[in-house]
Design a protein around this motif. Structure first.
Motif, mmCIF file in Angstrom:
data_model
loop_
_atom_site.group_PDB
_atom_site.id
_atom_site.type_symbol
_atom_site.label_atom_id
_atom_site.label_comp_id
_atom_site.label_asym_id
_atom_site.label_seq_id
_atom_site.Cartn_x
_atom_site.Cartn_y
_atom_site.Cartn_z
ATOM 1 N N PRO A 49 1.096 -1.378 0.410
ATOM 2 C CA PRO A 49 0.164 -0.169 0.337
ATOM 3 C C PRO A 49 1.100 1.177 -0.162
ATOM 4 C CG PRO A 49 0.111 -1.024 1.816
ATOM 5 C CD PRO A 49 0.857 -2.116 1.276
ATOM 6 N N HIS A 50 0.191 1.881 -0.471
ATOM 7 C CA HIS A 50 0.994 4.031 -0.426
ATOM 8 C C HIS A 50 0.605 4.013 0.861
ATOM 9 C CE1 HIS A 50 3.351 6.519 -2.682
ATOM 10 N NE2 HIS A 50 2.569 7.223 -2.085
ATOM 11 N N SER A 51 0.767 4.770 1.878
ATOM 12 C CA SER A 51 0.398 4.681 2.873
ATOM 13 C C SER A 51 1.137 4.002 4.240
ATOM 14 C CB SER A 51 -1.219 4.146 2.909
ATOM 15 O OG SER A 51 -1.476 4.631 4.553
ATOM 16 N N LEU A 52 1.108 4.701 4.790
ATOM 17 C CA LEU A 52 2.466 5.194 6.160
ATOM 18 C C LEU A 52 1.250 4.128 6.875
ATOM 19 C CD1 LEU A 52 4.322 8.279 7.036
ATOM 20 C CD2 LEU A 52 4.514 6.396 5.306
ATOM 21 N N PHE A 53 0.334 4.007 6.914
ATOM 22 C CA PHE A 53 -0.684 3.564 7.940
ATOM 23 C C PHE A 53 -2.143 2.258 7.359
ATOM 24 C CE2 PHE A 53 0.878 7.842 9.087
ATOM 25 C CZ PHE A 53 1.069 7.713 10.296
ATOM 26 N N SER A 54 -1.386 0.853 7.350
ATOM 27 C CA SER A 54 -1.630 0.301 6.843
ATOM 28 C C SER A 54 -1.970 -0.637 7.612
ATOM 29 C CB SER A 54 -1.308 0.301 5.130
ATOM 30 O OG SER A 54 -0.710 -0.168 5.182
ATOM 31 N N ARG A 55 -2.859 -1.624 7.531
ATOM 32 C CA ARG A 55 -3.148 -2.959 9.165
ATOM 33 C C ARG A 55 -3.739 -3.931 7.628
ATOM 34 N NH1 ARG A 55 1.342 -0.341 9.593
ATOM 35 N NH2 ARG A 55 1.462 -0.805 11.852
ATOM 36 N N ALA A 56 -3.664 -5.178 8.154
ATOM 37 C CA ALA A 56 -4.447 -5.758 7.951
ATOM 38 C C ALA A 56 -5.812 -6.123 8.209
ATOM 39 C CB ALA A 56 -4.000 -7.644 8.088
ATOM 40 N N THR A 57 -7.398 -6.071 7.912
ATOM 41 C CA THR A 57 -8.036 -6.397 8.555
ATOM 42 C C THR A 57 -8.951 -7.497 8.429
ATOM 43 O OG1 THR A 57 -8.119 -3.785 7.526
ATOM 44 C CG2 THR A 57 -10.497 -5.306 8.974
ATOM 45 N N LEU A 58 -9.162 -8.315 9.927
ATOM 46 C CA LEU A 58 -10.212 -9.147 9.669
ATOM 47 C C LEU A 58 -12.050 -8.761 9.969
ATOM 48 C CD1 LEU A 58 -8.174 -11.417 12.579
ATOM 49 C CD2 LEU A 58 -7.945 -11.020 9.697
ATOM 50 N N PHE A 59 -12.772 -9.297 9.210
ATOM 51 C CA PHE A 59 -13.772 -8.673 9.049
ATOM 52 C C PHE A 59 -14.943 -10.715 9.110
ATOM 53 C CE2 PHE A 59 -12.499 -6.074 6.034
ATOM 54 C CZ PHE A 59 -13.014 -5.025 6.263
ATOM 55 N N SER A 60 -15.750 -10.246 9.911
ATOM 56 C CA SER A 60 -16.617 -11.197 10.512
ATOM 57 C C SER A 60 -17.283 -12.671 8.727
ATOM 58 C CB SER A 60 -18.057 -11.239 11.140
ATOM 59 O OG SER A 60 -18.542 -12.187 10.502
ATOM 60 N N LYS A 61 -17.082 -13.444 9.520
ATOM 61 C CA LYS A 61 -17.055 -14.603 8.226
ATOM 62 C C LYS A 61 -18.672 -13.752 7.367
ATOM 63 C CE LYS A 61 -19.576 -17.642 10.772
ATOM 64 N NZ LYS A 61 -20.040 -17.409 12.071
ATOM 65 N N ASP A 62 -19.587 -13.427 8.249
ATOM 66 C CA ASP A 62 -21.177 -12.428 7.959
ATOM 67 C C ASP A 62 -21.085 -11.507 6.581
ATOM 68 O OD1 ASP A 62 -22.242 -15.553 8.659
ATOM 69 O OD2 ASP A 62 -22.400 -14.436 10.565
ATOM 70 N N ARG A 63 -19.953 -11.232 6.756
ATOM 71 C CA ARG A 63 -20.103 -9.960 5.862
ATOM 72 C C ARG A 63 -19.827 -9.742 4.823
ATOM 73 N NH1 ARG A 63 -21.154 -6.109 9.460
ATOM 74 N NH2 ARG A 63 -20.298 -6.199 11.444
ATOM 75 N N ARG A 64 -20.592 -9.479 3.958
ATOM 76 C CA ARG A 64 -20.583 -8.962 2.556
ATOM 77 C C ARG A 64 -19.270 -8.078 2.038
ATOM 78 N NH1 ARG A 64 -24.201 -11.881 -1.139
ATOM 79 N NH2 ARG A 64 -24.011 -11.379 -3.326
ATOM 80 N N LEU A 65 -18.437 -8.167 1.344
ATOM 81 C CA LEU A 65 -17.535 -8.056 1.339
ATOM 82 C C LEU A 65 -17.463 -7.182 -0.749
ATOM 83 C CD1 LEU A 65 -14.152 -8.798 2.902
ATOM 84 C CD2 LEU A 65 -16.050 -6.815 4.178
ATOM 85 N N THR A 66 -17.154 -5.433 -0.908
ATOM 86 C CA THR A 66 -17.751 -5.281 -2.409
ATOM 87 C C THR A 66 -16.396 -4.366 -2.628
ATOM 88 O OG1 THR A 66 -19.516 -5.321 -1.673
ATOM 89 C CG2 THR A 66 -18.711 -4.064 -4.144
ATOM 90 N N LEU A 67 -15.488 -4.512 -3.517
ATOM 91 C CA LEU A 67 -14.057 -4.181 -4.057
ATOM 92 C C LEU A 67 -14.840 -3.129 -5.696
ATOM 93 C CD1 LEU A 67 -10.864 -4.715 -4.328
ATOM 94 C CD2 LEU A 67 -11.674 -4.626 -6.834
ATOM 95 N N THR A 68 -14.308 -2.492 -5.344
ATOM 96 C CA THR A 68 -14.683 -1.298 -6.584
ATOM 97 C C THR A 68 -13.472 -0.663 -7.806
ATOM 98 O OG1 THR A 68 -17.066 -0.686 -5.871
ATOM 99 C CG2 THR A 68 -16.012 0.143 -7.894
#
Length: 282
Positions: free
Chosen positions: A205-224
């Motif tokens: 990432p082009h960022s000084l503050f980025s970390r992996a994120t854990l989501f609940s198994k029930d989340r519905r994620l969308t990437l655009t």
């Protein structure tokens, strides 16, 4: 009991390992089945020959012999079945394998029930395009990154709420099983494989503050995709499935299927982790 062998003879020692596996299973009274394309390699063994597409649905267990890539390819044949799976590592790391090639004597435990079964979640990715919607299933991860290996811009939403607008080489959405694969190299955490969550890890990432994120198994994620050029390419367990167009999106969610992995030695995941990551590789 019926066991199916799924070997990858491009891996060193896989052929000798598969033949010895046949002998150990035969002595334990377990019926052995392999694909007919390996007939010449097993013609002197007590085996039956049947296509994996058929035998995977009728067997008690499928044994993949090779590396993690072999296990991932084998897993596709078990989607939607109750058939258990065991990996025997003849590759380099083999985090998903339950046995090493020098532990084949443990296979006799399959007849006594002295083993545990780990339920592994998958993730589904839905792509949208002019040719309609398509759903693919990953045991390890779904990745999206620039086809030209340039920096990309994209949004990620969770259940319709914007999580972030990112600039990075790409992003990974991983299962716990996949946490020790590409996601680990990208800086993500190690997650016990029988947990249930979705991990999001940015790639460079082009960022000084980025970390992996854990989501609940029930989340519905969308990437655009918001990239002006070099559109994101979506890969599922390393296989390219789609290149996104301007403003196109994909959806990531808990998979409809789970896979059942056999552990014959007890705590094979942590033993493998310590042996292969906590010590220098030779």
């Amino acid at each position: 009991m019926k066991a199916v062998l799924y070997p990858n003879f491009q891996k060193k020692n896989a052929l000798s390992c598969a033949r010895e596996t046949c002998d150990v299973l035969d002595r334990a009274g377990i019926e052995v089945c392999v694909s007919g394309k390996f007939r010449d390699d097993f013609k002197d063994k007590r085996v039956t020959f049947e296509d994996i597409g058929t035998s995977a649905h009728t067997a008690d267990i499928v044994i993949a012999i090779g590396g993690d890539g072999t296990i991932l390819r084998c897993a596709k044949h078990l989607m939607g079945t109750d058939t258990k799976m065991l990996g025997i590592n003849t590759g380099t790391l083999g985090f998903m394998a339950g046995l090493e090639a020098d532990q084949l004597d443990k296979l006799a435990l399959l007849t006594t029930g002295e083993y545990t079964v780990s339920e592994r979640m998958t993730i589904d990715v839905v792509t949208h395009g002019e040719d309609g919607d398509h759903t693919y299933t990953a045991l390890n991860e779904v990745s999206a990154r620039s086809a030209g290996f340039r920096i990309s811009d994209f949004d990620v939403c969770s259940d319709g709420y914007l999580i972030g607008r990112y600039r990075a080489d790409g992003v990974l959405f991983s299962t716990p099983s996949g946490s020790t694969a590409y996601a680990l190299s990208a800086g993500g955490p190690v997650i016990e494989p029988d947990l249930e969550c979705i991990e999001m890890t940015l790639i460079c990432p082009h960022s000084l503050f980025s970390r992996a994120t854990l989501f609940s198994k029930d989340r519905r994620l969308t990437l655009t995709d918001r990239t002006s050029s070099d559109r994101l390419v979506v890969s599922v367990d390393g296989e390219i499935k789609k290149q996104l167009g301007d403003g196109e999106s994909i959806e990531i969610m808990r998979g409809r299927n789970t896979l059942r992995f056999v552990d014959l030695i007890g705590n094979s995941f942590h033993e493998s982790l310590c042996r292969k990551l906590c010590r220098p590789l030779k």
